[in-house]
Design a protein around this motif. Structure first.
Motif, PDB file in Angstrom:
ATOM      1  N   ALA A 206       0.824  -1.223   0.000  1.00  0.00           N
ATOM      2  CA  ALA A 206       0.000   0.000   0.000  1.00  0.00           C
ATOM      3  C   ALA A 206       0.853   1.267   0.000  1.00  0.00           C
ATOM      4  CB  ALA A 206      -0.911  -0.001   1.225  1.00  0.00           C
ATOM      5  N   ASP A 207       2.180   1.111   0.132  1.00  0.00           N
ATOM      6  CA  ASP A 207       3.060   2.264   0.280  1.00  0.00           C
ATOM      7  C   ASP A 207       3.401   2.844  -1.101  1.00  0.00           C
ATOM      8  OD1 ASP A 207       4.764   4.154   1.187  1.00  0.00           O
ATOM      9  OD2 ASP A 207       6.428   2.771   1.598  1.00  0.00           O
ATOM     10  N   HIS A 208       2.476   3.604  -1.627  1.00  0.00           N
ATOM     11  CA  HIS A 208       2.659   4.189  -2.964  1.00  0.00           C
ATOM     12  C   HIS A 208       2.004   5.568  -2.940  1.00  0.00           C
ATOM     13  CE1 HIS A 208       2.385   4.852  -7.257  1.00  0.00           C
ATOM     14  NE2 HIS A 208       3.161   3.802  -7.450  1.00  0.00           N
ATOM     15  N   PRO A 209       2.670   6.575  -3.526  1.00  0.00           N
ATOM     16  CA  PRO A 209       2.088   7.929  -3.451  1.00  0.00           C
ATOM     17  C   PRO A 209       0.700   8.029  -4.074  1.00  0.00           C
ATOM     18  CG  PRO A 209       4.086   7.866  -4.838  1.00  0.00           C
ATOM     19  CD  PRO A 209       3.989   6.548  -4.163  1.00  0.00           C
ATOM     20  N   ASN A 210       0.347   7.111  -4.959  1.00  0.00           N
ATOM     21  CA  ASN A 210      -0.987   7.171  -5.584  1.00  0.00           C
ATOM     22  C   ASN A 210      -2.051   6.420  -4.789  1.00  0.00           C
ATOM     23  OD1 ASN A 210      -0.014   8.670  -7.659  1.00  0.00           O
ATOM     24  ND2 ASN A 210       0.096   6.989  -9.137  1.00  0.00           N
ATOM     25  N   ILE A 211      -1.672   5.861  -3.635  1.00  0.00           N
ATOM     26  CA  ILE A 211      -2.661   5.100  -2.855  1.00  0.00           C
ATOM     27  C   ILE A 211      -2.971   5.832  -1.551  1.00  0.00           C
ATOM     28  CG2 ILE A 211      -3.170   2.934  -1.632  1.00  0.00           C
ATOM     29  CD1 ILE A 211      -1.397   1.470  -3.579  1.00  0.00           C
ATOM     30  N   GLU A 212      -4.259   6.061  -1.331  1.00  0.00           N
ATOM     31  CA  GLU A 212      -4.695   6.558  -0.012  1.00  0.00           C
ATOM     32  C   GLU A 212      -5.523   5.457   0.648  1.00  0.00           C
ATOM     33  OE1 GLU A 212      -7.763   9.746   2.016  1.00  0.00           O
ATOM     34  OE2 GLU A 212      -7.211  10.057  -0.085  1.00  0.00           O
ATOM     35  N   VAL A 213      -5.254   5.201   1.938  1.00  0.00           N
ATOM     36  CA  VAL A 213      -5.986   4.152   2.665  1.00  0.00           C
ATOM     37  C   VAL A 213      -6.789   4.812   3.782  1.00  0.00           C
ATOM     38  CG1 VAL A 213      -5.819   2.030   4.020  1.00  0.00           C
ATOM     39  CG2 VAL A 213      -4.141   2.473   2.215  1.00  0.00           C
ATOM     40  N   ARG A 214      -8.093   4.525   3.819  1.00  0.00           N
ATOM     41  CA  ARG A 214      -8.919   4.994   4.948  1.00  0.00           C
ATOM     42  C   ARG A 214      -9.459   3.773   5.683  1.00  0.00           C
ATOM     43  NH1 ARG A 214     -12.531   9.752   2.242  1.00  0.00           N
ATOM     44  NH2 ARG A 214     -10.774  10.778   1.211  1.00  0.00           N
ATOM     45  N   LEU A 215      -9.019   3.643   6.924  1.00  0.00           N
ATOM     46  CA  LEU A 215      -9.455   2.497   7.736  1.00  0.00           C
ATOM     47  C   LEU A 215     -10.693   2.894   8.538  1.00  0.00           C
ATOM     48  CD1 LEU A 215      -5.901   1.321   8.856  1.00  0.00           C
ATOM     49  CD2 LEU A 215      -7.334   0.354   7.042  1.00  0.00           C
ATOM     50  N   GLY A 216     -11.326   1.904   9.161  1.00  0.00           N
ATOM     51  CA  GLY A 216     -12.514   2.186   9.963  1.00  0.00           C
ATOM     52  C   GLY A 216     -13.626   2.805   9.124  1.00  0.00           C
TER      53      GLY A 216
END
Ligand code: FAD
Length: 378
Positions: A206-216
């Motif tokens: 997931a460590d890529h500048p084009n990826i945003e992760v929203r948990l919960g």
């Protein structure tokens, strides 16, 4: 929304899609209803011992797929761990899957491969040409009554909370018997565990500048900015949550088995001498015990403490984690109707084990995500 693709679920399927699409220049927004990324492969260090525990049950990586192996190795190195399983039956420990060692120990004999093969063939012929009508008969037909009743019958009854006479024969299509002393659990040419743990591997994907992760963030929670009704039709979606939930159970609920885990830290350096011990007999309520230190003998874990996890199996209620599809004829009919609904969804792609209602090993989840990127998203 600032994304070219929304991925629901951060398990191996979702992460593989997100990583590939991000590397191809797309902006990807990933959401997961859990507070951690990685889906069921997630692991964490038990705080008092530092021993890595797989939170949703032991995960062993293995594959014969060269493309998946090459892809996985971009994010992690693997240890040389080789998985072996033992089972306790009537106070005695036997190697699994059933092999020449199991057979000779069980029959108190010294058969060679051919003699053992002949014995099992003879025992498996007990029912003659009769088509197996239930799992019990199927088990006898596959490996003969003595081995089936010792190692499979009660264990399967515990897994399904059902007498095998009431389970369809189709639950087991084959029971491997090896006529050698090879008791490696997996035959695949590649196997091992991620050197610095599953979570490090998953986070690197997931460590890529084009990826945003929203948990919960639950896809069906309308109080969140990113939810089903706000997104579908606006941005392409890859959905890896339960397919029946997506359609608000319009065709009924698909049934799953779930597992309960009971984790314990013990004041002994080594509890069972191996990573997984199955319990074949009905009197023991759990199906197996995992001892996590044995997955990483190369690590410097404390010598006076250990972490074990007992595993119990049961049918899932709606609020439980869905683990294994039950796959009754009713489930298959429902799934057929859900597939028709999926075909009607514009720009929503269903993937992963929950989104397609099938058990997938990690390498299969990664492999099918790579295929989805090739065939539907590129
Ligand atoms: P998952 O990992 O389940 O990810 C799906 C994600 O979607 C989850 O994080 C979930 O929270 C999220 N989600 C669901 N609904 C929503 C929603 N409404 N909104 C937002 N997010 C949502 N494989 C092996 O190769 N080796 C093994 O030894 C092995 N052992 C296993 C043991 C058990 C007990 C189980 C259940 C599986 C095992 N697997 C193993 C399989 C492995 O876990 C799967 O291959 C892998 O989890 C599949 O990844 P996935 O992305 O399809 O699903």
């Amino acid at each position: 929304m600032n994304a070219d693709l929304v991925v629901v679920g951060t398990g191996f399927f979702g992460l593989t899609v997100a990583e590939r699409m991000a590397s191809a220049g797309r902006r990807v927004l990933m959401i997961d209803r859990r507070e951690h990324l990685g889906g069921n492969a997630y692991s964490e260090d038990e705080p008092t011992t530092g021993i890595e525990v797989h939170r949703y049950g032991a995960h062993l990586f293995h594959t014969a797929n060269e493309r998946v192996w090459e892809y996985a190795n971009r994010f992690t190195d693997f240890t040389s761990y080789t998985h072996r399983v033992y089972t306790t039956h009537r106070g005695e420990v036997f190697p699994m899957p059933i092999n020449l060692g199991t057979i000779n120990q069980f029959f108190r004999s010294a058969y060679g491969p051919e003699a053992a093969r002949a014995l099992i063939r003879e025992q498996a012929a007990e029912l003659g040409d009769k088509n197996p009508e239930n799992l019990d008969e199927q088990g006898v037909r596959l490996i003969g009554r003595p081995l089936y009743e010792a190692f499979i019958r009660e264990y399967t009854a515990k897994q399904w909370q059902t007498d095998p006479r009431d389970l369809p024969a189709s639950v087991i299509s084959r029971l491997p018997v090896r006529y050698t002393y090879d008791n490696r659990y997996f035959n695949d040419p590649h196997q091992g565990l991620p050197v610095d743990g599953y979570t490090a591997w998953l986070e690197r994907m997931a460590d890529h500048p084009n990826i945003e992760v929203r948990l919960g963030t639950d896809f069906f929670d309308t109080s969140q900015p990113v939810h089903q009704r706000a997104v579908v039709g606006q941005v392409p979606v890859v959905y890896t949550g339960p397919v029946d939930r997506y359609f608000d159970y319009a065709e009924g609920e698909l049934s799953w088995r779930t597992l309960d885990f009971d984790t314990e830290v013990l004041d002994v350096g080594d509890f069972q001498g191996t990573s997984v011990m199955n319990y074949a007999d009905a009197e023991v309520p759990y199906t197996r015990i995992h001892e996590f230190r044995h997955f990483h003998p190369e690590r410097d874990y404390p010598s006076d403490r250990t972490v074990i996890m007992r595993e119990y199996s049961r049918f899932a209620e709606r609020q439980d984690e869905p683990y294994y599809p039950v796959n009754t004829p009713e489930d298959r009919e429902r799934l057929r109707r859900y597939r028709a609904l999926m075909d009607g969804e514009q720009d929503v792609h269903f993937g992963g084990r929950l989104g397609t209602y099938q058990y997938l090993d990690m390498h299969m989840a990664i492999g099918s995500a790579l295929s989805m990127v090739d065939n539907k998203l590129s």
